[in-house]
Write an enzyme that holds these catalytic residues in place. Structure first.
Site, PDB file in Angstrom:
ATOM      1  N   PRO A 165       0.814  -1.217   0.000  1.00 43.20           N
ATOM      2  CG  PRO A 165       0.124  -0.915   2.203  1.00 43.20           C
ATOM      3  CD  PRO A 165       0.894  -1.853   1.320  1.00 43.20           C
ATOM      4  N   GLY A 166       0.457   2.226  -0.785  1.00 46.57           N
ATOM      5  CA  GLY A 166       1.109   3.534  -0.771  1.00 46.57           C
ATOM      6  C   GLY A 166       0.134   4.559  -0.212  1.00 46.57           C
ATOM      7  CB  CYS A 181       2.094  30.278 -16.630  1.00 42.46           C
ATOM      8  SG  CYS A 181       2.357  31.903 -15.958  1.00 42.46           S
ATOM      9  CD  GLU A 182       0.758  24.237 -17.973  1.00 38.99           C
ATOM     10  OE1 GLU A 182      -0.284  23.772 -18.484  1.00 38.99           O
ATOM     11  OE2 GLU A 182       1.884  24.094 -18.444  1.00 38.99           O
TER      12      GLU A 182
HETATM   13  N1  LLP Z   1       2.731  -1.445  -5.998  1.00 41.96           N
HETATM   14  C1  LLP Z   1       3.024  -1.099  -7.268  1.00 41.96           C
HETATM   15  C2  LLP Z   1       3.772  -2.024  -8.099  1.00 41.96           C
HETATM   16  C3  LLP Z   1       2.595   0.128  -7.766  1.00 41.96           C
HETATM   17  O1  LLP Z   1       2.866   0.460  -9.020  1.00 41.96           O
HETATM   18  C4  LLP Z   1       1.876   1.015  -6.921  1.00 41.96           C
HETATM   19  C5  LLP Z   1       1.428   2.308  -7.422  1.00 41.96           C
HETATM   20  C6  LLP Z   1       1.618   0.627  -5.603  1.00 41.96           C
HETATM   21  C7  LLP Z   1       2.055  -0.618  -5.177  1.00 41.96           C
HETATM   22  C8  LLP Z   1       0.884   1.503  -4.621  1.00 41.96           C
HETATM   23  O2  LLP Z   1      -0.401   1.838  -5.015  1.00 41.96           O
HETATM   24  P1  LLP Z   1      -1.351   2.639  -3.992  1.00 41.96           P
HETATM   25  O3  LLP Z   1      -1.582   1.753  -2.793  1.00 41.96           O
HETATM   26  O4  LLP Z   1      -0.666   3.880  -3.625  1.00 41.96           O
HETATM   27  O5  LLP Z   1      -2.609   2.892  -4.753  1.00 41.96           O
HETATM   28  N2  LLP Z   1       0.078   8.766  -8.654  1.00 41.96           N
HETATM   29  C9  LLP Z   1      -1.212   8.102  -8.631  1.00 41.96           C
HETATM   30  C10 LLP Z   1      -1.125   6.695  -8.213  1.00 41.96           C
HETATM   31  C11 LLP Z   1      -0.175   5.897  -9.077  1.00 41.96           C
HETATM   32  C12 LLP Z   1       0.251   4.665  -8.421  1.00 41.96           C
HETATM   33  C13 LLP Z   1       1.355   3.992  -9.149  1.00 41.96           C
HETATM   34  N3  LLP Z   1       1.682   2.726  -8.590  1.00 41.96           N
HETATM   35  C14 LLP Z   1      -2.151   8.902  -7.749  1.00 41.96           C
HETATM   36  O6  LLP Z   1      -1.755   9.932  -7.228  1.00 41.96           O
HETATM   37  O7  LLP Z   1      -3.316   8.524  -7.596  1.00 41.96           O
END
Ligand code: LLP
Length: 402
Positions: A262-263, A330-331
């Site tokens: 999880p991120g 500037c966007e």
């Molecule tokens: N594992 C892999 C291999 C990934 O590519 C990602 C996210 C994660 C885990 C974590 O995903 P999460 O739990 O954060 O949803 N920038 C975008 C999200 C792109 C995520 C890319 N990969 C946003 O701000 O919504």
């Protein structure tokens, strides 16, 4: 607005705006939620560092018992710098030169391969000598929107499950030690069923790989961006996925580890972006609130049409009016269109919520503006994690050839 009893306005007095402000307690709480949700299976959480890579945040998570998922060699080095053991680092790159994979091997991290070309080179180079994981593409469309969906048939990520025969052929030819299988289908997946479907696919394939140690179900757990938003019920997920996983490894004949990455879930709600109102600009059709930030600091609203709640903390009892909150780039960098906010005056502080994930880590110096400072509230104290950029930072690395 307060974080661990500290007034956000006071923190801003000390560190200025724009400011990324994180709550350590919330981050630790989210990690604990996942551990509780999957308790029966002792889940291994590999925090997706790309969401927020600050070295102190990585250390905080390591100290709290998390592993880490990285997507570049530099993220791997940051994780090592934060004290993670190589064994706790999962490296999942895509479309990188093989030399980068070799460097990851030399660091000793777990390498997750997402294309057949890399798998073949890996086999030729290491044979059985260094274990790896294989990232699969299950051909499932999932996630908040197309841009953050990574497991569908037209996505660049993973090796298609229809190419399983080629994976097997390479594995046998080079006697590759495949210790893990991985699927990450996208971000903001609310439906437990999607994860279960993905698990079913993974289990079906895993039976053909006798040397597995773990299965990695990726990340993608959604948090609430506004009241009433659908979220991933991690308790429901933990219960159901945990049960299916257990049944699987019993029939597989060996206990495996359950990994997740999880991120957003870990850090999104723990962070806010505090900005100051530079200008209130009324036109015949819209009242704009122009703030000292923009797509250079938080690109999610423009890139994914993401909704981030905005609150005027300087005038909490002001009468509500309709505004468009925009940046100074500037966007067309609308942070929030047609928002009802307590009356905004020039100088007022606005808090943009859910900014912990993919906020600072996607920030840039576009328009030659400085990236914000980052502050963590920990044990009731506000601690500076990263200084605001300076003019020297903008010139760093540039060579004046005239
Ligand atoms: N594992 C892999 C291999 C990934 O590519 C990602 C996210 C994660 C885990 C974590 O995903 P999460 O739990 O954060 O949803 N920038 C975008 C999200 C792109 C995520 C890319 N990969 C946003 O701000 O919504």
């Amino acid at each position: 607005m307060r974080i661990q009893g500290l007034s956000v306005a006071d923190v801003v007095k000390e560190f200025g705006t724009p400011l990324y402000l994180y709550d350590a307690e919330k981050i630790i709480q989210q990690l604990q939620n996942l551990k509780n949700a999957f308790s029966e299976n002792e889940v291994k959480v590999k925090y997706a560092a790309k969401a927020l890579t600050n070295i102190s945040i990585l250390k905080l998570l390591r100290q709290s018992g998390s592993g880490v998922d990285v997507v570049s060699i530099n993220e791997a080095k940051l994780a090592l710098g934060a004290g993670f053991e190589p064994a706790d680092i999962m490296y999942t790159p895509n479309c990188v030169a093989f030399e980068e994979i070799e460097e990851a091997v030399s660091l000793g991290v777990t390498v997750n391969l997402d294309n057949l070309s890399a798998l073949e080179k890996f086999g030729q180079r290491y044979g059985t000598g260094y274990p790896c994981c294989v990232r699969l593409n299950p051909h499932i469309m999932a996630g908040g929107n197309y841009k953050i969906s990574t497991g569908h048939s037209h996505s660049k990520f993973g090796i298609s499950v229809y190419q399983l025969p080629q994976i097997m052929e390479l594995a046998q030819k080079y006697r590759i030690a495949i210790h893990g299988l991985h699927i990450h289908t996208g971000s903001e997946i609310t439906d437990t069923e999607v994860f279960l479907k993905m698990a079913e696919i993974l289990f079906g394939i895993a039976r053909d790989f006798p040397n597995l140690r773990f299965l990695d179900f990726g990340g993608g757990f959604k948090v609430a961006y506004k009241e009433g938003d659908l979220i991933t019920n991690v308790y429901d997920l933990g219960l159901k996925l945990g049960k299916a996983f257990k049944e699987f490894y019993h029939s597989y004949g060996k206990k495996l580890e359950l990994w997740i990455e999880p991120g957003k879930y870990m850090v999104s709600e723990a962070g806010v972006l505090v900005v100051k109102t530079n200008v209130v600009k009324t036109t015949p059709s819209v009242t704009f609130v122009g703030v000292d930030s923009g797509l250079n600091h938080l690109i999610r609203p423009m890139m994914y049409d993401a909704y981030h709640e905005i609150v005027n903390i300087s005038n909490p009892s002001g009468s509500q009016k309709l505004y468009s909150v925009v940046g100074n780039i500037c966007e067309t960098d609308t942070l929030g269109a047609e928002r009802k906010l307590n009356e905004v005056r020039e100088g007022d502080l606005l808090v943009i919520k859910n900014a912990g994930a993919y906020g600072y880590s996607m920030a840039s110096t576009y328009n030659s503006r400085f990236r914000p400072a980052e502050v963590l509230v920990i044990n009731g104290q506000a601690r500076l994690l990263r200084k605001r950029d300076t003019f020297e930072d903008l010139l760093r690395g540039q060579l004046d050839i005239f």
